[in-house]
Design a protein around this motif. Structure first.
Motif, PDB file in Angstrom:
ATOM      1  N   ASP A 211     -42.476 -11.764   8.244  1.00 38.07           N
ATOM      2  CA  ASP A 211     -42.433 -11.081   8.418  1.00 38.07           C
ATOM      3  C   ASP A 211     -41.442 -10.444   7.348  1.00 38.07           C
ATOM      4  OD1 ASP A 211     -45.234 -11.356   9.713  1.00 38.07           O
ATOM      5  OD2 ASP A 211     -44.513 -10.020  11.936  1.00 38.07           O
ATOM      6  N   GLY A 212     -40.654 -10.457   7.880  1.00 37.58           N
ATOM      7  CA  GLY A 212     -39.716 -10.206   6.373  1.00 37.58           C
ATOM      8  C   GLY A 212     -39.762 -10.582   4.994  1.00 37.58           C
ATOM      9  N   LEU A 213     -40.399 -11.424   5.182  1.00 37.85           N
ATOM     10  CA  LEU A 213     -40.510 -11.743   3.308  1.00 37.85           C
ATOM     11  C   LEU A 213     -42.498 -10.874   2.861  1.00 37.85           C
ATOM     12  CD1 LEU A 213     -39.731 -15.434   3.746  1.00 37.85           C
ATOM     13  CD2 LEU A 213     -38.229 -13.537   3.588  1.00 37.85           C
ATOM     14  N   ILE A 214     -43.610 -10.599   4.421  1.00 39.66           N
ATOM     15  CA  ILE A 214     -44.336  -9.945   3.873  1.00 39.66           C
ATOM     16  C   ILE A 214     -44.307  -8.935   2.582  1.00 39.66           C
ATOM     17  CG2 ILE A 214     -46.842  -8.712   4.142  1.00 39.66           C
ATOM     18  CD1 ILE A 214     -45.968 -10.536   6.796  1.00 39.66           C
ATOM     19  N   GLY A 215     -45.051  -9.054   0.951  1.00 38.91           N
ATOM     20  CA  GLY A 215     -45.378  -8.227   0.007  1.00 38.91           C
ATOM     21  C   GLY A 215     -43.504  -7.979  -1.083  1.00 38.91           C
ATOM     22  N   ALA A 216     -42.939  -8.883  -0.279  1.00 38.62           N
ATOM     23  CA  ALA A 216     -41.713  -8.805  -1.202  1.00 38.62           C
ATOM     24  C   ALA A 216     -41.124 -10.112  -1.730  1.00 38.62           C
ATOM     25  CB  ALA A 216     -40.767  -8.876  -0.120  1.00 38.62           C
ATOM     26  N   TYR A 217     -40.492  -9.814  -2.746  1.00 39.34           N
ATOM     27  CA  TYR A 217     -40.071 -10.999  -3.851  1.00 39.34           C
ATOM     28  C   TYR A 217     -38.865 -11.254  -3.455  1.00 39.34           C
ATOM     29  CZ  TYR A 217     -40.008 -14.289  -7.889  1.00 39.34           C
ATOM     30  OH  TYR A 217     -39.775 -14.858  -8.930  1.00 39.34           O
ATOM     31  N   ILE A 228     -37.821  -5.573   5.895  1.00 36.36           N
ATOM     32  CA  ILE A 228     -38.902  -6.223   6.160  1.00 36.36           C
ATOM     33  C   ILE A 228     -39.939  -6.058   7.020  1.00 36.36           C
ATOM     34  CG2 ILE A 228     -41.008  -6.239   4.333  1.00 36.36           C
ATOM     35  CD1 ILE A 228     -38.134  -7.462   2.063  1.00 36.36           C
ATOM     36  N   LEU A 229     -39.242  -7.007   8.098  1.00 38.03           N
ATOM     37  CA  LEU A 229     -39.814  -7.139   9.091  1.00 38.03           C
ATOM     38  C   LEU A 229     -40.072  -5.982   9.989  1.00 38.03           C
ATOM     39  CD1 LEU A 229     -40.055  -9.516  11.564  1.00 38.03           C
ATOM     40  CD2 LEU A 229     -37.395  -9.107  12.413  1.00 38.03           C
ATOM     41  N   LEU A 230     -38.813  -5.245   9.820  1.00 33.49           N
ATOM     42  CA  LEU A 230     -38.993  -4.039  11.316  1.00 33.49           C
ATOM     43  C   LEU A 230     -40.619  -3.306  10.302  1.00 33.49           C
ATOM     44  CD1 LEU A 230     -38.620  -1.463  13.211  1.00 33.49           C
ATOM     45  CD2 LEU A 230     -37.095  -0.498  11.002  1.00 33.49           C
ATOM     46  N   HIS A 231     -40.839  -3.047   9.021  1.00 37.84           N
ATOM     47  CA  HIS A 231     -41.236  -2.513   8.787  1.00 37.84           C
ATOM     48  C   HIS A 231     -42.834  -2.626   8.808  1.00 37.84           C
ATOM     49  CE1 HIS A 231     -43.350   0.352   5.761  1.00 37.84           C
ATOM     50  NE2 HIS A 231     -43.918  -0.257   4.693  1.00 37.84           N
ATOM     51  N   HIS A 232     -43.043  -3.710   8.978  1.00 42.24           N
ATOM     52  CA  HIS A 232     -44.465  -4.559  10.380  1.00 42.24           C
ATOM     53  C   HIS A 232     -44.252  -4.489  11.558  1.00 42.24           C
ATOM     54  CE1 HIS A 232     -44.248  -5.896   5.515  1.00 42.24           C
ATOM     55  NE2 HIS A 232     -45.152  -5.955   5.371  1.00 42.24           N
ATOM     56  N   ALA A 233     -43.511  -3.396  11.793  1.00 39.34           N
ATOM     57  CA  ALA A 233     -43.762  -3.580  14.008  1.00 39.34           C
ATOM     58  C   ALA A 233     -43.537  -2.455  13.685  1.00 39.34           C
ATOM     59  CB  ALA A 233     -42.032  -4.528  14.180  1.00 39.34           C
ATOM     60  N   PHE A 234     -43.649  -1.438  13.373  1.00 40.31           N
ATOM     61  CA  PHE A 234     -44.056  -0.405  13.708  1.00 40.31           C
ATOM     62  C   PHE A 234     -45.767   0.201  13.789  1.00 40.31           C
ATOM     63  CE2 PHE A 234     -44.325   0.988   9.380  1.00 40.31           C
ATOM     64  CZ  PHE A 234     -45.125   1.862   9.594  1.00 40.31           C
ATOM     65  N   GLY A 235     -46.094  -0.575  13.911  1.00 37.39           N
ATOM     66  CA  GLY A 235     -47.776  -0.188  13.517  1.00 37.39           C
ATOM     67  C   GLY A 235     -48.702  -0.396  15.728  1.00 37.39           C
ATOM     68  N   GLU A 236     -49.774  -0.025  15.339  1.00 44.51           N
ATOM     69  CA  GLU A 236     -50.446  -0.161  16.226  1.00 44.51           C
ATOM     70  C   GLU A 236     -51.893  -0.362  15.874  1.00 44.51           C
ATOM     71  OE1 GLU A 236     -51.156   3.417  18.826  1.00 44.51           O
ATOM     72  OE2 GLU A 236     -49.070   4.113  17.957  1.00 44.51           O
TER      73      GLU A 236
END
Length: 546
Positions: A211-217, A228-236
């Protein structure tokens, strides 16, 4: 040069929005709900930007680019009444599934007891740490959720920005000291550094690094990837924090509901209508000139386009400050992503979880990325050769949750593949290397599910170049700008312009190039609309949009 031929003409609209992606639609619906006359112009033949559902093989439909739901803000869902306009999101009972090279696997359940039992297969210590790890992520995500729908403090701004900065500082200082340390870790460490502080097992480290690599080069050792890992953790999903889900009908169901909501409020949406340039008069934006030469005037212009494209292609350089233009020319874009949809005759038969009958793991995000070395090698290969020889792949078999997407007994799957250079070295073109890259991704999956290649009856592949041409994602960047520390929060898109206002009066940023960044959130559109209403209708305290 400035468009002097359009001067002194009265505006056709209060606001014209460039791009009918999900943030443009969100912004438009809020503006129209506040009584403003709004028009959206969209270059493609359909609304939705990268969040669209398209038929890619006869009888098979799937989300074309964006492919899963979690980050869409619940306030946006409620305010725009998206359920009323047809949106239904179902939860994934299993979040992720990782097959490993030694024949074992890891299934990430939403229920803590089941998740702990999965981790016990690898390490008792890791099983004890898993609850602490996800608890730490959730506490940090809770801090982030509080700032998602607020403008960041704007460097060089006024009293409101000082108050926002003071409030943010107080909020952080009032956190327990261990959470302050946690925030420092998230914003400074690589995702591998962060994850390995909790887990000892290499396979679990690799799974949690994904999850820390998604959408990132980037690679797992790149500093700043913990964010980036956190950015993918704040949803619901449906009020359940940290969950992931599927929009019935694909991601286009989200933007179709948004378009219906916007049109019900009076928004005029025009497709097949690209923008050639922004009309600038006396240092202010006053509308747009379309690709067909037609001029549409407005009191304000909001850009849901990539900001690099906006400032380097749609606005005359002579009206922009030199330093501003230099920085936007160097705005970092490029996700290293190749996106593929495949039509399947049967479900993947994984060596570690045999069978083509539907099982829980078939409904998960299936990740091919079995070790830290694998994740790092994919990135290094892309840097050296342009393509990963063994790509990282996340597979979502949407038809396991939504039987409207494929014929009975057959399936559709999205493959979100990394690492692929935004631009190939030595002048090579993605048009020439599309099939080879697709084959590498299919081989990566077939290594773990031997029937996968033979089950494919149709496919569509989008390289980084295709994502730019088809959806305006510069460098194939799904976030409209890298989520690096120099392009986040008050620095998104740069210091001094974090409040959704551009350098020209009447010009606003309502897309993912503004805070809080990428993903199908609706938050930049929501936040930009609030600032525009304040400017266009006169100052007043913010109230809930009706």
């Amino acid at each position: 040069m400035q468009n002097t031929s359009f001067m002194n003409k009265s505006p056709d609209y209060d606001v014209i929005i460039i791009g009918a992606g999900h943030n443009g639609l969100t912004c438009a619906a809020y503006l129209a709900g506040a009584g403003l006359k709004v028009k959206i112009v969209e270059k493609r033949s359909v609304v939705g930007g990268a969040a669209v559902t398209e038929e890619f093989h006869p009888g098979f439909r799937n989300s074309a680019a964006a492919y899963t739901v979690s980050l869409l803000n619940p306030k946006v869902i409620a305010d725009l009444e998206l359920a009323r306009y047809g949106l239904k999101v179902v939860e994934r009972s299993v979040s992720n599934f990782w097959p490993f090279e030694d024949g074992r696997s890891l299934t990430l359940h939403s229920e803590s007891g089941a998740m702990k039992r999965e981790f016990e297969k690898f390490s008792d210590r890791d099983a004890r740490a898993v609850i602490e790890y996800y608890g730490a992520l959730e506490r940090t995500a809770a801090v982030f959720r509080r700032v998602v729908l607020e403008p960041p403090p704007n460097a060089g701004g006024g009293i409101l920005d000082l108050l926002r900065a003071g409030k943010l500082g107080r909020d952080v200082i009032n956190l327990p000291i261990e959470d302050q340390r946690l925030l420092l870790d998230i914003f400074t460490k690589s995702v591998h550094e962060f994850v390995s502080g909790y887990f000892e097992t290499p396979e679990i480290q690799a799974a949690c690094c994904f999850d820390g690599l998604i959408g990132a080069y980037v690679g797992p050792h790149t500093p700043g990837t913990a964010y980036i890992l956190l950015h993918h953790a704040f949803g619901e999903v449906n009020g359940k924090k940290g969950m992931w889900g599927h929009a019935i009908g694909g991601m286009g169901a989200i933007t179709q509901a948004m378009a219906k909501s916007a049109e019900a409020r009076g928004v005029d949406i025009e497709t097949n209508t690209g923008v050639r340039e922004v009309i600038v008069e006396n240092g202010a934006a006053h509308g747009v000139v379309l690709e067909n030469g037609e001029a549409i005037r407005a009191k304000a212009v909001a850009a849901n386009a990539n900001l690099k494209s906006l400032y380097t292609k749609m606005i005359d350089s002579s009206v922009l400050d030199t330093d501003f233009l230099r920085r936007m020319t160097n705005w970092k874009c490029g996700s290293g992503v190749l996106r593929m949809n495949v039509a399947l005759s049967e479900l993947p038969d994984f060596t570690c979880k045999p069978g083509t009958s539907q099982q829980d793991h078939h409904t998960a995000g299936i990740v091919i990325g079995p070790s830290i070395d694998y994740l790092e090698r994919a990135y290094l290969d892309a840097r050296e050769f342009g393509s990963a020889r063994k790509p990282i792949v996340e597979i979502m078999i949407s038809s396991t949750l939504d039987d409207s997407l494929a014929p009975s007994g057959q399936h559709v799957a999205s493959l979100f593949c990394q690492s692929f250079a935004p631009e190939l070295p030595e002048g090579r073109s993605w048009d020439d290397e599309r099939e080879a890259a697709a084959d590498a991704a299919i081989d990566a999956v077939t290594t773990f599910a031997p029937n996968f290649r033979s089950s494919i009856i149709g496919k569509k592949t989008l390289t980084p170049l295709d994502l730019e041409r088809d959806f305006g994602l510069v460098g194939g960047d799904i976030f409209h700008g890298a989520l690096s520390l120099d392009q986040l929060y008050s620095a998104r898109p740069m210091l001094g312009y974090a409040d959704y206002r551009g350098p020209l009066k009447g010009l606003y940023h309502c897309g993912s190039g503004a805070h809080p960044g990428g993903g199908v959130t609706g938050a930049p559109g929501h936040n930009a609309a609030r600032e525009m209403i304040r400017d266009l209708k006169g100052w007043r305290p913010f109230r809930r949009f009706e």
